[in-house]
Design a protein around this motif. Structure first.
Motif, PDB file in Angstrom:
ATOM      1  N   ARG A 216       0.832  -1.214   0.000  1.00 45.46           N
ATOM      2  CA  ARG A 216       0.000   0.000   0.000  1.00 45.46           C
ATOM      3  C   ARG A 216       0.862   1.258   0.000  1.00 45.46           C
ATOM      4  O   ARG A 216       0.487   2.268  -0.613  1.00 45.46           O
ATOM      5  N   LEU A 217       1.998   1.230   0.689  1.00 46.71           N
ATOM      6  CA  LEU A 217       2.896   2.391   0.655  1.00 46.71           C
ATOM      7  C   LEU A 217       3.382   2.659  -0.770  1.00 46.71           C
ATOM      8  O   LEU A 217       3.378   3.809  -1.232  1.00 46.71           O
ATOM      9  N   VAL A 218       3.790   1.600  -1.469  1.00 43.77           N
ATOM     10  CA  VAL A 218       4.251   1.773  -2.850  1.00 43.77           C
ATOM     11  C   VAL A 218       3.115   2.292  -3.723  1.00 43.77           C
ATOM     12  O   VAL A 218       3.314   3.182  -4.571  1.00 43.77           O
ATOM     13  N   GLN A 219       1.912   1.780  -3.533  1.00 45.64           N
ATOM     14  CA  GLN A 219       0.772   2.249  -4.318  1.00 45.64           C
ATOM     15  C   GLN A 219       0.468   3.719  -4.034  1.00 45.64           C
ATOM     16  O   GLN A 219       0.078   4.466  -4.941  1.00 45.64           O
ATOM     17  N   LYS A 220       0.648   4.154  -2.802  1.00 40.30           N
ATOM     18  CA  LYS A 220       0.431   5.568  -2.478  1.00 40.30           C
ATOM     19  C   LYS A 220       1.392   6.455  -3.269  1.00 40.30           C
ATOM     20  O   LYS A 220       0.996   7.513  -3.781  1.00 40.30           O
ATOM     21  N   TRP A 221       2.650   6.034  -3.380  1.00 38.73           N
ATOM     22  CA  TRP A 221       3.622   6.843  -4.135  1.00 38.73           C
ATOM     23  C   TRP A 221       3.326   6.823  -5.619  1.00 38.73           C
ATOM     24  O   TRP A 221       3.477   7.842  -6.293  1.00 38.73           O
ATOM     25  N   LEU A 222       2.888   5.684  -6.127  1.00 38.94           N
ATOM     26  CA  LEU A 222       2.587   5.607  -7.559  1.00 38.94           C
ATOM     27  C   LEU A 222       1.372   6.442  -7.921  1.00 38.94           C
ATOM     28  O   LEU A 222       1.287   6.988  -9.028  1.00 38.94           O
ATOM     29  N   ARG A 223       0.436   6.549  -6.999  1.00 33.69           N
ATOM     30  CA  ARG A 223      -0.822   7.247  -7.283  1.00 33.69           C
ATOM     31  C   ARG A 223      -0.865   8.669  -6.730  1.00 33.69           C
ATOM     32  O   ARG A 223      -1.914   9.323  -6.800  1.00 33.69           O
ATOM     33  N   ALA A 224       0.250   9.143  -6.177  1.00 29.59           N
ATOM     34  CA  ALA A 224       0.246  10.475  -5.574  1.00 29.59           C
ATOM     35  C   ALA A 224       0.077  11.575  -6.615  1.00 29.59           C
ATOM     36  O   ALA A 224      -0.444  12.643  -6.321  1.00 29.59           O
ATOM     37  N   GLY A 225       0.526  11.314  -7.835  1.00 36.80           N
ATOM     38  CA  GLY A 225       0.358  12.294  -8.905  1.00 36.80           C
ATOM     39  C   GLY A 225       1.519  13.257  -9.019  1.00 36.80           C
ATOM     40  O   GLY A 225       2.452  13.269  -8.217  1.00 36.80           O
ATOM     41  N   ILE A 226       1.446  14.108 -10.049  1.00 33.08           N
ATOM     42  CA  ILE A 226       2.479  15.093 -10.357  1.00 33.08           C
ATOM     43  C   ILE A 226       1.850  16.479 -10.362  1.00 33.08           C
ATOM     44  O   ILE A 226       0.804  16.694 -10.987  1.00 33.08           O
ATOM     45  N   LEU A 227       2.474  17.412  -9.654  1.00 34.71           N
ATOM     46  CA  LEU A 227       2.002  18.798  -9.631  1.00 34.71           C
ATOM     47  C   LEU A 227       2.789  19.616 -10.648  1.00 34.71           C
ATOM     48  O   LEU A 227       4.013  19.716 -10.564  1.00 34.71           O
ATOM     49  N   GLU A 228       2.073  20.172 -11.607  1.00 34.13           N
ATOM     50  CA  GLU A 228       2.698  21.011 -12.630  1.00 34.13           C
ATOM     51  C   GLU A 228       1.739  22.131 -12.999  1.00 34.13           C
ATOM     52  O   GLU A 228       0.569  21.884 -13.324  1.00 34.13           O
ATOM     53  N   ASP A 229       2.221  23.368 -12.895  1.00 32.78           N
ATOM     54  CA  ASP A 229       1.405  24.557 -13.192  1.00 32.78           C
ATOM     55  C   ASP A 229       0.140  24.594 -12.338  1.00 32.78           C
ATOM     56  O   ASP A 229      -0.941  24.986 -12.800  1.00 32.78           O
ATOM     57  N   GLY A 230       0.270  24.174 -11.081  1.00 27.85           N
ATOM     58  CA  GLY A 230      -0.857  24.233 -10.154  1.00 27.85           C
ATOM     59  C   GLY A 230      -1.889  23.138 -10.326  1.00 27.85           C
ATOM     60  O   GLY A 230      -2.909  23.137  -9.640  1.00 27.85           O
ATOM     61  N   ILE A 231      -1.649  22.195 -11.227  1.00 29.09           N
ATOM     62  CA  ILE A 231      -2.608  21.115 -11.496  1.00 29.09           C
ATOM     63  C   ILE A 231      -1.954  19.788 -11.160  1.00 29.09           C
ATOM     64  O   ILE A 231      -0.830  19.501 -11.581  1.00 29.09           O
ATOM     65  N   VAL A 232      -2.654  18.956 -10.376  1.00 28.41           N
ATOM     66  CA  VAL A 232      -2.171  17.627 -10.016  1.00 28.41           C
ATOM     67  C   VAL A 232      -2.721  16.618 -11.018  1.00 28.41           C
ATOM     68  O   VAL A 232      -3.934  16.501 -11.198  1.00 28.41           O
ATOM     69  N   THR A 233      -1.814  15.890 -11.664  1.00 28.21           N
ATOM     70  CA  THR A 233      -2.184  14.877 -12.643  1.00 28.21           C
ATOM     71  C   THR A 233      -1.798  13.506 -12.111  1.00 28.21           C
ATOM     72  O   THR A 233      -0.649  13.288 -11.725  1.00 28.21           O
ATOM     73  N   ILE A 234      -2.752  12.589 -12.085  1.00 29.83           N
ATOM     74  CA  ILE A 234      -2.516  11.230 -11.618  1.00 29.83           C
ATOM     75  C   ILE A 234      -2.478  10.306 -12.821  1.00 29.83           C
ATOM     76  O   ILE A 234      -3.467  10.213 -13.563  1.00 29.83           O
ATOM     77  N   GLU A 235      -1.355   9.656 -13.043  1.00 22.24           N
ATOM     78  CA  GLU A 235      -1.164   8.786 -14.193  1.00 22.24           C
ATOM     79  C   GLU A 235      -1.386   7.330 -13.808  1.00 22.24           C
ATOM     80  O   GLU A 235      -1.175   6.935 -12.661  1.00 22.24           O
ATOM     81  N   GLU A 236      -1.784   6.529 -14.789  1.00 22.18           N
ATOM     82  CA  GLU A 236      -1.952   5.092 -14.577  1.00 22.18           C
ATOM     83  C   GLU A 236      -0.677   4.319 -14.879  1.00 22.18           C
ATOM     84  O   GLU A 236      -0.623   3.113 -14.696  1.00 22.18           O
ATOM     85  N   LYS A 237       0.341   5.028 -15.362  1.00 20.97           N
ATOM     86  CA  LYS A 237       1.606   4.384 -15.685  1.00 20.97           C
ATOM     87  C   LYS A 237       2.753   5.297 -15.276  1.00 20.97           C
ATOM     88  O   LYS A 237       2.557   6.497 -15.034  1.00 20.97           O
ATOM     89  N   GLY A 238       3.943   4.717 -15.190  1.00 18.90           N
ATOM     90  CA  GLY A 238       5.128   5.476 -14.804  1.00 18.90           C
ATOM     91  C   GLY A 238       5.448   5.307 -13.329  1.00 18.90           C
ATOM     92  O   GLY A 238       4.570   5.056 -12.505  1.00 18.90           O
ATOM     93  N   THR A 239       6.741   5.454 -13.011  1.00 23.50           N
ATOM     94  CA  THR A 239       7.190   5.315 -11.627  1.00 23.50           C
ATOM     95  C   THR A 239       7.701   6.622 -11.045  1.00 23.50           C
ATOM     96  O   THR A 239       8.216   6.628  -9.931  1.00 23.50           O
TER      97      THR A 239
END
Length: 491
Positions: free
Chosen positions: A236-259
């Motif tokens: 679950r800890l690893v899943q939290k990091w994978l699903r935390a998302g990326i903040l760019e230009d004030g918008i958080v994007t959650i991807e289904e792929k990538g580490t």
């Protein structure tokens, strides 16, 4: 199976008095008293490292003895001692994440913060924050996206990565070198050169996985982890990091792929992913399908495979393309190529009317078919010209900002820069590139000194003296690949 390891009790040293009376037998000029309790902190850090090392050693031994069993109880190892050790392993000048927290600020109240973080991890109240998007330029002019995690995420990721590494290091194969303890880029280069020189290698498949860190399937990451990790709390800890998302230009994007390339745990997850996707499959293909000699070296997502027969190489290339496709990956069509390379490549080129064998790039070097003074075949390494030019441009910009600094200060700084470049590139057969780099650095310094005033420029004779005084000479610092490989891998 439950692999429970009871944490060792940490011995806490008695706290010394802050304002203890100084001894009358002290020398005439006493040393300045240490502010705070630095001796206690050093003792505790040493005890933390010893406790963490013992715990990880027991996990590593269990993983070595029971290769196919899953670890169902691991989270108790992520205690305050491990988190504190992970904190001190983080670079102090690392870029802050979305929380804006720096290393120095976090250390001011370290004990309370670590205890609170440990409690949140144990109870499940810990929440991963989005990573801040950052970009660094690549050689081809494009930009590589990086994910800068928050400081507490870095701490927990480093602790969990140490725990997972203790288990998976016992499973990883020998030709995998990227981001592994006690294995460096030079170890990978040594293994590749020794393999080409000692085996019957006539063809090289230089494979490049397209956008590996952004195309990795997160579902497959979790499934591969579950082969050895049965503790759902770690998953679950690893899943939290994978699903935390990326903040760019004030918008958080959650991807289904990538580490999240750039995060602390991303290299380990990449190695686990490629261990199951490529390493085990390629090792099995070498045993069952290859009709001649075959060597492999992988550094993260950079893969070089050598073959004795061209037919083996082409069959492996086709099979590898299909294998990667099953796990959401693909080979870069422009950067993946099969070339003729080896001890007979020069002769074959002459027969076919070509001037010389092709070269390929690996870990900052161009690898070239060459001959020694005695006429024996050898692989020559030469620093990549594009990366040397990039480094020289960085030095030029830095010199421009230092134009008004004293000459000795600039000379000492350039000495560190040149020594750092030589520390990696000063390998046998690369002497000309080292001399060229040092010469171009001296030319850049000469131009900077000539622009400091409108009077007559600095004579080159003076620059030669400055070079002799400050810049290290271009000499080989690394042993020959066969020598170092024989020491690290005795037969």
């Amino acid at each position: 199976m439950h692999e429970r390891e009871e944490s060792d009790s940490v011995v806490v040293a008695a706290k010394p008095t802050n304002k203890a009376e100084k001894s009358v037998a002290e020398p005439v000029e006493p040393r300045t008293g240490t502010e705070g309790n630095a001796d206690q902190q050093s003792t505790r850090r040493a005890q933390d490292r010893a406790s963490v090392s013992q715990a990880l050693g027991r996990v590593r031994q269990a993983a070595r003895q029971r290769k196919k069993e899953r670890f169902t109880s691991l989270l108790h190892h992520v205690d305050s001692a491990m988190l504190r050790t992970a904190f001190y392993a983080i670079k102090r000048d690392a870029a802050p994440g979305v929380d804006g927290m720096t290393w120095e600020t976090y250390e001011r109240d370290l004990d309370r913060r670590i205890e609170d973080l440990c409690a949140r991890v144990k109870t499940g109240a810990y929440r991963a924050q989005p990573s801040r998007r950052s970009y660094i330029p690549k050689e081809d002019g494009s930009k590589r996206p990086l994910a800068v995690a928050a400081l507490e995420d870095k701490i927990v990721q480093r602790a969990v990565a140490a725990l997972l590494s203790a288990i998976h290091e016992e499973d990883f194969l020998g030709f995998s070198y990227g981001f592994r303890p006690k294995r460096s880029q030079h170890d990978a280069l040594d293994a590749l050169i020794v393999g080409i020189s000692n085996k019957k290698v006539n063809h090289i498949l230089d494979a490049d996985i397209r956008s590996f860190f952004t195309e990795v399937s997160q579902q497959w990451v979790v499934r591969f982890l579950e082969h050895r990790i049965g503790d759902k709390r770690i998953i679950r800890l690893v899943q939290k990091w994978l699903r935390a998302g990326i903040l760019e230009d004030g918008i958080v994007t959650i991807e289904e792929k990538g580490t999240g390339q750039g995060s602390v745990i991303s290299p380990l997850l990449a190695n686990i992913y490629l261990h199951y996707v490529f390493d085990l499959w390629a090792e099995r293909w070498r045993r069952r399908e290859a009709t001649g000699d075959m060597i492999m070296v992988r550094y993260a997502d950079d893969i070089v495979v050598g073959f004795q027969h061209e037919n083996d190489a082409r069959r492996f290339w086709d099979a590898m393309r299909d294998r990667l496709r099953e796990f959401s990956l693909s080979l870069h069509p422009d950067k993946t190529r099969l070339i003729e390379f080896g001890r007979f490549a020069a002769q074959n080129c002459k027969r076919s009317g070509r001037s010389k064998p092709e070269t390929f790039k690996f870990l900052g070097f161009v690898l070239i078919c060459d001959k020694s003074r005695r006429g024996d075949f050898r692989v020559r390494r030469k620093s990549r010209g594009d990366r040397m030019r990039t480094k020289l441009r960085e030095i030029k910009e830095a010199l421009r900002r230092r134009i008004n600094r004293p000459i000795p200060e600039t000379g000492k700084w350039l000495a560190q820069v040149v020594a750092g470049y030589f520390a990696y590139h000063a390998v046998p057969t690369n002497g000309l590139a080292l001399s060229a780099f040092r010469y171009h650095v001296l030319v850049l310094w000469h131009r900077q000194l000539c622009r400091r005033s409108q009077r007559a420029g600095v004579l080159w004779a003076r620059m030669t003296k400055l070079a002799d005084e400050f810049l290290p000479p271009p000499r080989v610092l690394h042993p020959w690949p066969s020598v170092r490989f024989a020491v690290k891998h005795p037969r």
